[in-house]
Write a protein that holds these residues in place. Structure first.
Motif, mmCIF file in Angstrom:
data_model
loop_
_atom_site.group_PDB
_atom_site.id
_atom_site.type_symbol
_atom_site.label_atom_id
_atom_site.label_comp_id
_atom_site.label_asym_id
_atom_site.label_seq_id
_atom_site.Cartn_x
_atom_site.Cartn_y
_atom_site.Cartn_z
ATOM 1 N N ASN A 809 12.595 -22.621 -13.399
ATOM 2 C CA ASN A 809 13.587 -23.500 -14.023
ATOM 3 C C ASN A 809 13.495 -23.339 -15.538
ATOM 4 O O ASN A 809 12.515 -23.743 -16.155
ATOM 5 C CB ASN A 809 13.344 -24.955 -13.614
ATOM 6 N N LEU A 810 14.501 -22.716 -16.114
ATOM 7 C CA LEU A 810 14.546 -22.488 -17.559
ATOM 8 C C LEU A 810 15.370 -23.602 -18.196
ATOM 9 O O LEU A 810 16.600 -23.628 -18.100
ATOM 10 C CB LEU A 810 15.163 -21.113 -17.843
ATOM 11 N N LYS A 811 14.685 -24.555 -18.828
ATOM 12 C CA LYS A 811 15.360 -25.742 -19.353
ATOM 13 C C LYS A 811 16.312 -25.402 -20.490
ATOM 14 O O LYS A 811 17.354 -26.050 -20.652
ATOM 15 C CB LYS A 811 14.319 -26.752 -19.823
ATOM 16 N N LYS A 812 15.961 -24.405 -21.278
ATOM 17 C CA LYS A 812 16.850 -23.984 -22.351
ATOM 18 C C LYS A 812 16.685 -22.488 -22.554
ATOM 19 O O LYS A 812 15.623 -21.913 -22.281
ATOM 20 C CB LYS A 812 16.541 -24.734 -23.644
ATOM 21 N N LYS A 855 19.356 -17.198 -16.853
ATOM 22 C CA LYS A 855 20.352 -18.224 -17.145
ATOM 23 C C LYS A 855 19.638 -19.566 -17.296
ATOM 24 O O LYS A 855 18.493 -19.741 -16.843
ATOM 25 C CB LYS A 855 21.384 -18.292 -16.031
ATOM 26 N N LYS A 856 20.282 -20.476 -17.946
ATOM 27 C CA LYS A 856 19.729 -21.815 -18.074
ATOM 28 C C LYS A 856 19.711 -22.471 -16.690
ATOM 29 O O LYS A 856 20.654 -22.364 -15.924
ATOM 30 C CB LYS A 856 20.574 -22.644 -19.042
ATOM 31 N N GLY A 857 18.599 -23.117 -16.375
ATOM 32 C CA GLY A 857 18.460 -23.739 -15.062
ATOM 33 C C GLY A 857 17.641 -22.885 -14.116
ATOM 34 O O GLY A 857 16.699 -22.196 -14.540
ATOM 35 N N LYS A 858 18.021 -22.883 -12.864
ATOM 36 C CA LYS A 858 17.234 -22.211 -11.832
ATOM 37 C C LYS A 858 17.437 -20.695 -11.877
ATOM 38 O O LYS A 858 18.565 -20.201 -11.916
ATOM 39 C CB LYS A 858 17.610 -22.733 -10.449
ATOM 40 N N ASN A 859 16.321 -19.975 -11.846
ATOM 41 C CA ASN A 859 16.334 -18.510 -11.802
ATOM 42 C C ASN A 859 15.406 -18.044 -10.687
ATOM 43 O O ASN A 859 14.310 -18.596 -10.504
ATOM 44 C CB ASN A 859 15.839 -17.910 -13.119
ATOM 45 N N THR A 860 15.844 -17.035 -9.963
ATOM 46 C CA THR A 860 15.014 -16.436 -8.916
ATOM 47 C C THR A 860 14.490 -15.088 -9.405
ATOM 48 O O THR A 860 15.267 -14.239 -9.843
ATOM 49 C CB THR A 860 15.809 -16.235 -7.618
ATOM 50 N N ILE A 861 13.182 -14.938 -9.339
ATOM 51 C CA ILE A 861 12.540 -13.686 -9.780
ATOM 52 C C ILE A 861 11.848 -13.040 -8.589
ATOM 53 O O ILE A 861 11.013 -13.664 -7.924
ATOM 54 C CB ILE A 861 11.534 -13.955 -10.911
ATOM 55 N N GLN A 862 12.223 -11.788 -8.321
ATOM 56 C CA GLN A 862 11.583 -10.998 -7.269
ATOM 57 C C GLN A 862 10.879 -9.805 -7.916
ATOM 58 O O GLN A 862 11.457 -9.136 -8.777
ATOM 59 C CB GLN A 862 12.618 -10.456 -6.286
#
Length: 924
Positions: A809-812, A855-862
């Motif tokens: 979760n990228l807040k900003k 992106k701001k908010g939820k990010n999925t990293i694989q």
């Protein structure tokens, strides 16, 4: 790990803006991409398999293949195809046709296995040696023994003959008795006084056969000193190829590994023609280890003759033959008893090779001592023999058989390969051939067919999914190094006569495997090493090259297409041909600058030695030296001659500038193009470089180019220096141009970083491909290698790709970019952010820019991690599963002993330590 050290000076930043139209990268050709040696085991190939493997290689970023047919796998004998048979040629034609569609190139070896030879090599054309027998005879004694060959292996050969018989008394007086021996071996001669020793020299055969031969390729190795043998050998290829070259770009000859070949049938006649005297009275000095001056002079002449014969009778004939087929030729000169520089220069593509692994000071680079051969270490100065010959004569391509036995089988990772490739590039080489790839039929199970010597660049390798990262790096680098021409400013003479004049031994073979004997102890080598590390760029020159050199604007040039040199250095030596000194003085007379490290006081060889030595001394005395500070100097015609034991002081006196960037520990190679220069710069130190570095040429504009990812931008310059940011293990290309292009965006330098985000949340671990079985998926509360889960046997034996997935979760999102940094990676990975492929991590430092995918908010990293083949091979050996079953050498470990992985430790696999997302800001 200290985050500041990891990322502060990262160069994996990128230029922003629409600059594709002004891309400074040269156009990529098939030769810019890496090629691979392609072993055809038993030549058991078919169209389906060839199509599949060529397509696979093409998708992975390979530009071409080099076909070498070798021994085959057991159980597949009914699929073997005889070398050069109509069926073999049909497979070759299919290969070149498919490669052309894929825009790939194809080379092939002129023979199977190595060294060249085969069934077409008759006994007469086979590698030849001298066999010497000695006899004692007393005065007035009737010599009753027959002078006949005693060697049982040679007796039945039709070509053996008695070549020289010479008798020596206690005063070393010689009588040649060859014509006094009858056909049955009876000697019709009786001395009247004194004790005599008779030396009888027979022409014999080495009886060596081709190593690792393929079906249809077995036979004697070739006599490289005989022009007839070479021509006879190549007739077999004329018959198979007809009027076509079948699409072959270059015909390849492997390193000279012909053991004991020290003679040829007409050697006596060639020796007399070339050296001016009959060798027969001096045969004793040639075959004995005699410390006398006479022995050294005779052996020097013998060795020089051998060198000329292999040059003119084999190498030049090989080149001419390849040209008759409208193809090029590639040759590995090392290992031969000849002047390597002249041999390399006589072909289209000189090829060197590396063997073993180098110890680099790169942060985090693993080097397991138990998995390497500590006796074999590549040497950059050995590699320069090939690049020097090419640079001097204007050859555009210099190739290298790369990464042989880098580590034990199945334990080489791509981050180990990169610095070795960089060292090859730094030597001036620009055309890498992996060693290598083995053809495998489609129905053969893991690990497929494998060559006995690592490294395994095969599609079955579990690291294959990420090989495109390595290949792309090599492609970008070679696209630059194949552009323009070499920009080395110094020529250094190779005093080969100091090697040839040794009274010890017989023939002198200049091998890569014994440079600690013939190269590294010499002052010549010490100069190369010291000057290279000081920032000078050098090429080596032979006597022949010096004789062909001319002056161009006070610079020395051997070929119009070749390099142009500011100075010629004659390093410390004992022997120098008077003709070479005369040529050197002629260069000086016309404007060249010359540095001698000492006064040459002796000439090599025996013929008219006193006369030639006097001529040498007269020539030397004609130089009007005067003391000038630390050096002696002389104006000689339009040029200058310097005498100093300290070569660097001589260069300073002549105002030859070094590149001071090496003071930082950086290494470089430089090329020039119309309108500027390229600097390829590598940081093999353990420290980060974040500073302005001086360049001897900056022009009007400097662009930085990152071969890792293709990014580029205009650099900051100040007072003939360029600002760079390089972490340990990184490289950079600097393009200095005489014209400026204001449409290209500025290079983005890292100015500051924000506090990193540690991805310490739970991770999901699953497995997507590999074997022998996929381990079960699991949730990880702490990031760790999958091999940590020892309770699951499948994790211990698995080789393939595991997928680590988490949400962030990228807040900003307020940084210019974000760097995903890995603490430990075993061994390479593809990073996918929000379903988008962000790139491959395969080399140190283990990090990648991912800002444009977040992106701001939820990010999925694989993170799709591929590990070594080692654990699966260990499992197979522990369970006695058959996977290696070949003819000839079968399969060996790095110490050339039978291979067995059953007692190996499990190799760590996956991710370990921390992964951090680091916000970075670029300077404005």
């Amino acid at each position: 790990m200290n985050i500041k050290n990891i990322i502060k000076f990262s160069v994996i930043c990128f230029a922003i803006g629409n600059i594709s139209a002004q891309n400074p990268w040269p156009t990529v050709t098939e030769t810019a991409k890496p090629w691979t040696r392609w072993w055809w085991m038993g030549s058991a190939v078919d169209e389906k398999g060839l199509d599949k493997q060529l397509t696979t290689l093409n998708k992975a970023g390979f530009g071409g293949v080099e076909i070498v047919a070798i021994y085959g796998a057991k159980g597949f004998e009914n699929t073997y195809i005889n070398y050069l048979s109509p069926e073999w040629m049909k497979m070759l034609h299919f290969t070149t046709s498919k490669a052309k569609i894929l825009q790939m190139g194809v080379d092939m070896s002129v023979g199977t296995g190595w060294p060249i030879g085969g069934p077409q090599v008759s006994e007469n054309d086979a590698a030849t040696k001298m066999i010497v027998q000695t006899y004692e005879i007393q005065p007035n004694e009737k010599f009753s023994e027959k002078i006949v060959l005693k060697d049982e292996k040679q007796k039945n050969l039709k070509t053996t003959k008695l070549d020289v018989v010479t008798a020596y008394n206690e005063k070393n007086e010689a009588f040649v008795l060859t014509d006094k021996v009858t056909q049955d071996g009876t000697l019709n001669w009786k001395p009247t006084s004194g004790k005599w020793i008779i030396y009888a020299m027979f022409v014999g055969k080495t009886l060596q056969k081709v190593k690792r031969a393929a079906p249809g390729g077995d036979g004697y190795t070739l006599d490289h000193f005989s022009p007839d043998a070479t021509k006879d050998y190549l007739k077999t290829f004329d018959k198979a190829f007809g009027n076509s070259n079948y699409g072959i770009r270059s015909f390849f000859n492997d390193s000279y590994e012909v053991y004991g070949a020290d003679w040829t049938a007409n050697f006596k006649e060639e020796f007399k023609k070339r050296r001016g005297y009959d060798l027969a009275p001096y045969i004793k000095y040639l075959v004995e280890d005699n410390e006398s001056e006479m022995a050294g002079r005779i052996k020097s002449d013998y060795r020089e003759t051998m060198s000329e014969l292999i040059l003119h009778n084999f190498t030049e004939n090989f080149t001419n033959w390849a040209h008759s087929k409208n193809s090029k030729n590639t040759n590995q000169a090392h290992g031969s008893p000849g002047n390597l520089l002249d041999l390399y220069a006589a072909v289209d593509i000189p090829e060197s090779e590396t063997f073993g692994i180098t110890k680099f000071d790169i942060q985090g680079l693993r080097r397991n001592v138990e998995d390497i051969n500590t006796k074999e270490v590549p040497d950059i100065n050995m590699l320069k023999f090939a690049s020097s010959a090419a640079n001097i004569t204007g050859k555009s391509l210099i190739s290298n058989e790369s990464f042989t036995w880098l580590t034990e089988h199945f334990k080489t990772f791509w981050s180990q390969v990169k610095p070795e490739a960089e060292q090859i590039f730094l030597s001036g080489i620009n055309h890498i051939f992996y060693h290598g790839t083995t053809y495998t039929p489609a129905d053969v199970q893991f690990p497929g067919w494998l060559f006995y010597a690592s490294t395994n660049f095969v599609p079955e390798n579990s690291l294959w999914p990420n090989i495109k990262g390595l290949n792309s790096y090599i492609e970008r680098t070679q696209s630059v190094l194949q552009s323009g021409k070499s920009d080395n400013e110094i020529l250094m003479y190779w005093p080969i006569y100091d090697q040839w004049a040794s009274p010890k031994g017989k023939d002198v073979a200049f091998k890569i495997h014994n440079i600690e004997k013939w190269l590294q102890p010499t002052e010549f080598y010490k100069n190369l090493d010291k000057l290279g590390k000081s920032g000078y760029s050098l090429d080596m020159a032979s006597d022949k090259m010096i004789s062909e050199a001319k002056l161009d604007n006070q610079n020395i040039q051997v070929s119009k297409e070749g390099g142009s040199y500011k100075v010629l250095i004659i390093p410390q030596l004992d022997y120098l041909q008077e003709s070479t000194l005369k040529n050197i003085l002629n260069l000086a007379q016309n404007g060249a600058s010359i540095i001698f490290q000492n006064e040459p006081k002796n000439i090599p060889g025996y013929f008219e030695a006193d006369k030639r030595k006097a001529e040498l001394q007269t020539l030397w005395k004609s130089i009007p030296f005067q003391q000038n500070g630390n050096v002696k100097s002389a104006t000689f015609g339009k040029g200058k001659i310097i005498l100093t034991s300290d070569v660097e002081k001589g260069l300073d006196y002549l105002k030859i500038e070094r590149e001071k960037l090496t003071d930082t520990g950086l290494k470089f190679v430089r090329r020039k193009f119309d309108g500027g220069k390229y600097y390829y710069i590598v940081n093999h130190t353990s420290k980060e470089i974040n500073q302005n570095i001086p360049l001897n040429f900056v022009g009007k504009q400097v662009a930085l180019m990152n071969p890792q990812n293709g990014d580029f931008g205009i650099a900051e310059t100040q007072n003939n220096s360029v600002k760079i940011q390089l972490q340990s293990g990184e490289s950079l290309i600097i393009k200095a141009s005489e014209t400026a292009d204001n449409s290209v965006a500025k290079w983005k330098y890292i100015e500051k970083i924000d506090a990193p985000l540690t991805l310490n949340q739970p991770w999901q671990l699953s497995f997507k491909e590999g074997g022998p079985e996929l381990p079960k998926s699991r949730t990880l509360t702490k990031l760790q290698p999958w091999t940590n889960f020892t309770e699951d046997a499948q994790t211990q034996s698995f080789s393939g790709t595991g997928v680590y997935t988490t949400n962030l979760n990228l807040k900003k999102k307020n940084a210019d970019d974000y760097l995903l940094n890995f603490d430990k990676l075993y061994e390479s990975a593809t990073v996918i952010v929000n379903g988008q492929d962000a790139g491959i991590i395969w080399s140190l430092p283990f990090e990648i820019n991912v800002g444009k995918y977040l992106k701001k908010g939820k990010n999925t990293i694989q993170i799709e991690v591929s590990n070594l083949m080692a654990n699966r091979i260990r499992y197979m050996d522990q369970n006695k599963l058959q996977w290696r079953n070949y003819h000839e050498i079968n399969f060996v470990n790095i110490d050339y002993k039978p291979f067995d992985a059953s007692n190996w430790k499990v190799q760590p696999s996956g991710l370990d330590g921390e992964i951090q997302l680091i916000p970075i800001h670029y300077s404005k």
